[in-house]
Design a protein around this motif. Structure first.
Motif, PDB file in Angstrom:
ATOM      1  N   GLU A 122      11.250  -3.899  80.966  1.00  0.00           N
ATOM      2  CA  GLU A 122      12.228  -3.494  80.072  1.00  0.00           C
ATOM      3  C   GLU A 122      13.031  -2.767  80.699  1.00  0.00           C
ATOM      4  O   GLU A 122      14.378  -2.843  80.633  1.00  0.00           O
ATOM      5  N   ASN A 197      14.660  11.827  66.781  1.00  0.00           N
ATOM      6  CA  ASN A 197      14.416  10.693  67.519  1.00  0.00           C
ATOM      7  C   ASN A 197      13.986   9.545  67.019  1.00  0.00           C
ATOM      8  O   ASN A 197      14.024   8.446  67.497  1.00  0.00           O
ATOM      9  N   SER A 202      17.428   1.210  70.097  1.00  0.00           N
ATOM     10  CA  SER A 202      16.745   0.188  70.697  1.00  0.00           C
ATOM     11  C   SER A 202      15.685  -0.214  70.090  1.00  0.00           C
ATOM     12  O   SER A 202      15.459  -1.515  69.777  1.00  0.00           O
ATOM     13  N   ASP A 260      17.272  12.030  75.034  1.00  0.00           N
ATOM     14  CA  ASP A 260      17.030  10.833  74.875  1.00  0.00           C
ATOM     15  C   ASP A 260      18.262  10.075  74.238  1.00  0.00           C
ATOM     16  O   ASP A 260      19.100   9.782  75.131  1.00  0.00           O
ATOM     17  N   ASN A 261      18.310   9.889  72.913  1.00  0.00           N
ATOM     18  CA  ASN A 261      19.645   9.366  72.380  1.00  0.00           C
ATOM     19  C   ASN A 261      20.827  10.084  71.975  1.00  0.00           C
ATOM     20  O   ASN A 261      20.759  11.277  71.738  1.00  0.00           O
ATOM     21  N   ASP A 374      10.471   8.426  72.725  1.00  0.00           N
ATOM     22  CA  ASP A 374       9.286   7.357  72.991  1.00  0.00           C
ATOM     23  C   ASP A 374       9.392   6.857  74.642  1.00  0.00           C
ATOM     24  O   ASP A 374       8.355   6.899  75.185  1.00  0.00           O
ATOM     25  N   LEU A 375      10.551   6.662  75.003  1.00  0.00           N
ATOM     26  CA  LEU A 375      10.587   6.079  76.370  1.00  0.00           C
ATOM     27  C   LEU A 375      10.074   7.262  77.552  1.00  0.00           C
ATOM     28  O   LEU A 375       9.091   7.106  78.222  1.00  0.00           O
ATOM     29  N   ARG A 378       6.273   7.257  76.836  1.00  0.00           N
ATOM     30  CA  ARG A 378       5.527   6.208  77.771  1.00  0.00           C
ATOM     31  C   ARG A 378       5.810   6.581  79.333  1.00  0.00           C
ATOM     32  O   ARG A 378       4.785   6.047  80.027  1.00  0.00           O
ATOM     33  N   LYS A 411       6.966   4.792  68.753  1.00  0.00           N
ATOM     34  CA  LYS A 411       7.742   3.565  68.486  1.00  0.00           C
ATOM     35  C   LYS A 411       7.158   2.544  69.682  1.00  0.00           C
ATOM     36  O   LYS A 411       7.973   1.688  70.123  1.00  0.00           O
TER      37      LYS A 411
HETATM   38  O1  F6P Z   1      12.217  -1.251  73.067  1.00  0.00           O
HETATM   39  C1  F6P Z   1      11.028  -0.427  72.898  1.00  0.00           C
HETATM   40  C2  F6P Z   1      11.434   0.926  73.297  1.00  0.00           C
HETATM   41  O2  F6P Z   1      10.947   1.299  74.402  1.00  0.00           O
HETATM   42  C3  F6P Z   1      10.326   1.595  72.323  1.00  0.00           C
HETATM   43  O3  F6P Z   1       9.233   2.082  72.818  1.00  0.00           O
HETATM   44  C4  F6P Z   1      11.380   2.584  71.591  1.00  0.00           C
HETATM   45  O4  F6P Z   1      11.022   2.124  70.488  1.00  0.00           O
HETATM   46  C5  F6P Z   1      12.760   2.511  72.113  1.00  0.00           C
HETATM   47  O5  F6P Z   1      12.749   1.509  73.184  1.00  0.00           O
HETATM   48  C6  F6P Z   1      13.061   3.666  72.828  1.00  0.00           C
HETATM   49  O6  F6P Z   1      12.818   4.761  71.935  1.00  0.00           O
HETATM   50  P1  F6P Z   1      13.363   6.191  72.354  1.00  0.00           P
HETATM   51  O7  F6P Z   1      15.013   6.219  72.138  1.00  0.00           O
HETATM   52  O8  F6P Z   1      12.757   6.922  71.536  1.00  0.00           O
HETATM   53  O9  F6P Z   1      13.123   6.646  73.799  1.00  0.00           O
END
Ligand code: F6P
Ligand code: MG
Length: 450
Positions: A122, A197, A202, A260-261, A374-375, A378, A411
């Motif tokens: 991704e 968030n 995405s 993040d966003n 979320d990213l 992860r 997410k």
């Molecule tokens: O496309 C999947 C993803 O990585 C999800 O895990 C998440 O929904 C998004 O993209 C990124 O989320 P965030 O903006 O909260 O990091």
């Protein structure tokens, strides 16, 4: 080098290999949709490129679209992941990471979209989008996600106004506030930043996803959806970091926010940062953003500056006052913005100390690091198939440059640090609890308390 399967006690990475999994559905459906939208956006801007650059602009548009269509085809037909060719400063590191993935996977099959770690492929897709533009000057600097990000800000204007009004209200008598009301405001603004968030583009594959109502009104009703709430531990961490200053005030030296966003979420982060500084809880805020357009809505330096300028220019007393203040913080060095290339690489954060030691050292200078979204979660947990009851500390696998806290709406299929039975109960009540963005965590870790 150990493989995913042989690394002691560490579960395998999430992957689209598991048919029907969220990773699989993302790679099969969401990523091609995002690529199609990117192609559409470039095509819609054809006239603009022509006006700016003439025929060369049109050629660049065609070439970029052709590279992106090829990319979509590679993804959809599960072709091997290719080395990058654009010669940017991070190109070698991406290509080395590909070799590393190949070694981890063994030589039976090539690293590919559906068979390799989801986190890696991704991230790689966004880097390839960047490559498609970069190889095509004069449109190399075009941010294909810009429209969605600015729209997300504009469409959240009511929510932005109510938030800035609330902040200015607190700041009126902030020096007189005793600990309890100060904690209440801190906790509320952490929650606002948390729920901000939800507004990423995405998860919605680029579909409009803004905040229409005042975020403050719904905080109480959202409390049951916060599965882990370590706000009090974060507060104690900030208090324990207070040191006497020349100004006569006590405060923590530095809080870092790994953004993040863009759009509404960024405003919630700026408001939280403003509160931390103006309440005296922190002396400085360092923001960390992305150096290339990333995961559709992530903040770049341009988005950061644009948002502050927009706030300044808004025809609303408190929003513009906030904008002016934020600009001043930047000018006076109480706030600063960094965009280290590591944030747009595919590594788990436990690799940071070895693979980006300069960034690790920078974060060690913070009293507290807030990781948004979320990213980042992860990457903190390695995007691995952990049991829900595994501790956050275990999943961090030694990553701990400073006290840290993740503010994340769920997410992706990963969540650690839950109570025994909590995950099972959620699965039976709401099978999509890990991917709907309806649930959230405020999860803290203190590396020194091990
Ligand atoms: O496309 C999947 C993803 O990585 C999800 O895990 C998440 O929904 C998004 O993209 C990124 O989320 P965030 O903006 O909260 O990091
Ligand atoms: Mg994001």
């Amino acid at each position: 080098m150990a493989t995913d399967q042989t690394m002691h006690g560490v579960p395998p990475s999430l992957s689209a290999r598991v048919v029907g999994s969220f990773a699989y559905l993302t790679v099969r459906d969401r990523l091609p949709t995002i690529l199609t939208k990117v192609v559409d956006t470039i095509h819609r801007n054809k006239n603009k490129f022509f006006e700016e650059y003439g025929e060369v602009g049109i050629q660049a548009e065609k070439q970029a679209i052709s590279l992106l269509s090829k990319l979509r085809n590679e993804l959809q037909t599960d072709k091997p992941v290719l080395a990058l060719t654009d010669g940017l400063p991070d190109t070698d590191s991406w290509n080395q990471y590909l070799e590393r993935q190949q070694r981890l996977q063994g030589d039976q099959e090539p690293v590919s979209w559906f068979k390799s770690p989801w986190l890696y492929v991704e991230c790689y897709m966004y880097r390839r989008i960047h490559e498609a533009l970069l190889l095509n000057p004069p449109i190399s600097d075009f941010d294909v996600f810009n429209e969605g990000k600015t729209q997300s800000f504009t469409e959240s204007s009511q929510a932005v106004m109510s938030l800035c009004t609330y902040l200015e209200g607190i700041k009126n008598n902030i020096d007189e506030l005793s600990t309890n009301p100060l904690f209440e405001h801190f906790s509320k603004l952490m929650q606002v930043s948390l729920w901000g968030n939800k507004c990423d583009l995405s998860i919605s594959a680029g579909q409009e996803n803004s905040q229409k109502t005042s975020p403050l009104d719904s905080l109480y009703s959202l409390l049951p959806f916060i599965l882990v709430d370590d706000t009090k531990r974060v507060w104690s961490a900030l208090i324990s970091a207070q040191r006497p200053r020349e100004s006569g005030k006590n405060n923590a030296d530095r809080v870092d926010i790994v953004l993040d966003n863009a759009g509404f979420e960024l405003v919630t982060d700026l408001v939280l940062a403003d509160f931390l500084v103006s309440s005296g809880l922190a002396r400085q805020i360092h923001f960390h953003g992305k150096s290339i357009p990333w995961f559709v809505s992530d903040v770049t330096a341009k988005d950061f500056q644009w948002t502050i300028r927009q706030a300044m220019a808004t025809n609303h007393k408190w929003v513009s006052k906030c904008g002016v203040q934020w600009q001043r913080y930047l000018k006076e060095g109480m706030w600063c913005y960094h965009d280290h290339p590591f944030w747009t690489q595919p590594h788990e954060f436990c690799d940071m100390a070895a693979d980006a030691p300069d960034l690790y050292t920078t974060l060690q200078g913070a009293d507290l690091v807030l990781f948004k979204g979320d990213l980042n979660y992860r990457k903190l947990t390695g995007d691995r198939d952990w049991e829900h009851t595994v501790s956050f500390e275990t999943a961090l696998r030694g990553f701990g440059p400073a006290m840290l806290c993740s503010l994340r709406t769920l997410k992706a299929n990963i969540q650690v640090g839950l109570q025994p039975g909590q995950g099972e109960k959620l699965t039976s009540q709401d099978p999509s609890w890990m991917t709907s963005g309806k649930y959230a965590v405020i999860q803290f870790h203190n590396p020194k308390s091990e």
